[in-house]
Design an enzyme around this catalytic site. Structure first.
Site, PDB file in Angstrom:
ATOM      1  CB  CYS A  77      37.633  32.341  30.021  1.00 30.92           C
ATOM      2  SG  CYS A  77      36.944  32.780  31.618  1.00 30.92           S
TER       3      CYS A  77
ATOM      4  NE  ARG B 295      39.923  33.118  35.921  1.00 32.98           N
ATOM      5  CZ  ARG B 295      39.366  33.349  34.731  1.00 32.98           C
ATOM      6  NH1 ARG B 295      39.237  32.363  33.864  1.00 32.98           N
ATOM      7  NH2 ARG B 295      38.954  34.552  34.396  1.00 32.98           N
TER       8      ARG B 295
HETATM    9  C1  BEZ Z   1      37.791  36.837  32.063  1.00 34.61           C
HETATM   10  O1  BEZ Z   1      38.395  37.709  31.450  1.00 34.61           O
HETATM   11  O2  BEZ Z   1      37.880  35.643  31.762  1.00 34.61           O
HETATM   12  C2  BEZ Z   1      36.912  37.231  33.190  1.00 34.61           C
HETATM   13  C3  BEZ Z   1      37.329  38.284  33.996  1.00 34.61           C
HETATM   14  C4  BEZ Z   1      36.514  38.666  35.052  1.00 34.61           C
HETATM   15  C5  BEZ Z   1      35.314  38.011  35.282  1.00 34.61           C
HETATM   16  C6  BEZ Z   1      34.953  36.946  34.484  1.00 34.61           C
HETATM   17  C7  BEZ Z   1      35.749  36.560  33.443  1.00 34.61           C
END
Ligand code: BEZ
Length: 235
Positions: A52, A135
């Site tokens: 993110c 997402r």
């Molecule tokens: C992230 O790195 O943004 C992420 C990865 C897995 C689950 C939730 C967020």
């Protein structure tokens, strides 16, 4: 069942579901506040997570590019406002990614701890997570109509060049009454809509319109990159 407990999946061609929310840039009334602009409403799973973070840095760096195409950005996660503020401050102060640093996120990030908005927009997909938004990307036009929906899983960071391409392709389709073929980018040939909507199949096959027809169902025409960008980008 209470409205906030229902999960809906808004679809292409439908009006964007309405909501009021608190964001890092103040309160918003969606989509009314964005009438006259394109808007990309997108969700991310959680603040203080690496994928993110890379996405926010990339999108924030491209904000002016999207603004030139009359498009505003609005983020959302089911975190609270103070988490959002702290995360965005940390990104600016500490994170460097692919040459981007001191990145300030100036577009609104919605707090949605009740998941009310996330559920309205089908951002909670229990097979992936009950507690985090996937997402999601909603491209909404200046009349508040959903024009593109894309969902990615938690582990997969989005391609923001592709989102920009989607925006330009939608705007080009509207402005020139055409469709855009696979991997289209401004300057590539466009697809002329099927016969019946303009001209006749016979005119096409006889070359009376400025297009190339390979068969009755597959006609292309040239629109230069300059003409596309002059038409859809703000000067
Ligand atoms: C992230 O790195 O943004 C992420 C990865 C897995 C689950 C939730 C967020």
């Amino acid at each position: 069942m209470e409205e906030t407990n229902q999960i809906s999946l808004p679809r292409i061609g439908e009006a964007a579901p309405e909501f009021k929310a608190v964001t890092t840039q103040g309160d918003i009334n969606f989509p009314a506040d964005y009438k006259g602009s394109w808007v990309i409403l997108f969700s991310h799973p959680a603040d203080f997570t690496p994928v993110c973070t890379s996405e926010f840095m990339t999108f924030a760096t491209m904000e002016d590019q999207f603004a030139q195409a009359n498009c505003k950005l609005v983020g959302l996660s089911v975190d609270g406002l103070y988490s959002h503020i702290a995360w965005l401050r940390t990104i600016k102060e500490k994170i460097e990614y692919k040459g981007m640093k001191n990145v300030e996120v100036n577009f609104p990030l919605i707090e949605d701890i009740t998941m009310e908005v996330a559920k309205k927009y089908g951002m909670i997909q229990p097979g992936e997570s009950n507690t985090k938004a996937v997402r999601a990307v909603f491209v909404i036009d200046p009349k508040g109509i959903i024009r593109t929906v894309i969902y990615y899983p938690l582990s997969l960071g989005r391609n923001f060049d592709e989102l920009y391409r989607v925006l330009l392709a939608l705007q080009t389709a509207d402005a020139f009454n055409v469709a855009t073929p696979a991997d289209w980018r401004p300057g590539d040939p466009v697809i002329v809509p099927p016969a019946g909507s303009c001209g006749t199949a016979k005119d096409r096959m006889e070359g009376k319109e400025e297009m190339k027809c390979y068969d009755w169902f597959f006609c292309t025409k040239e629109i230069s990159e300059e003409k596309v960008l002059d038409t859809i980008l703000k000067k």
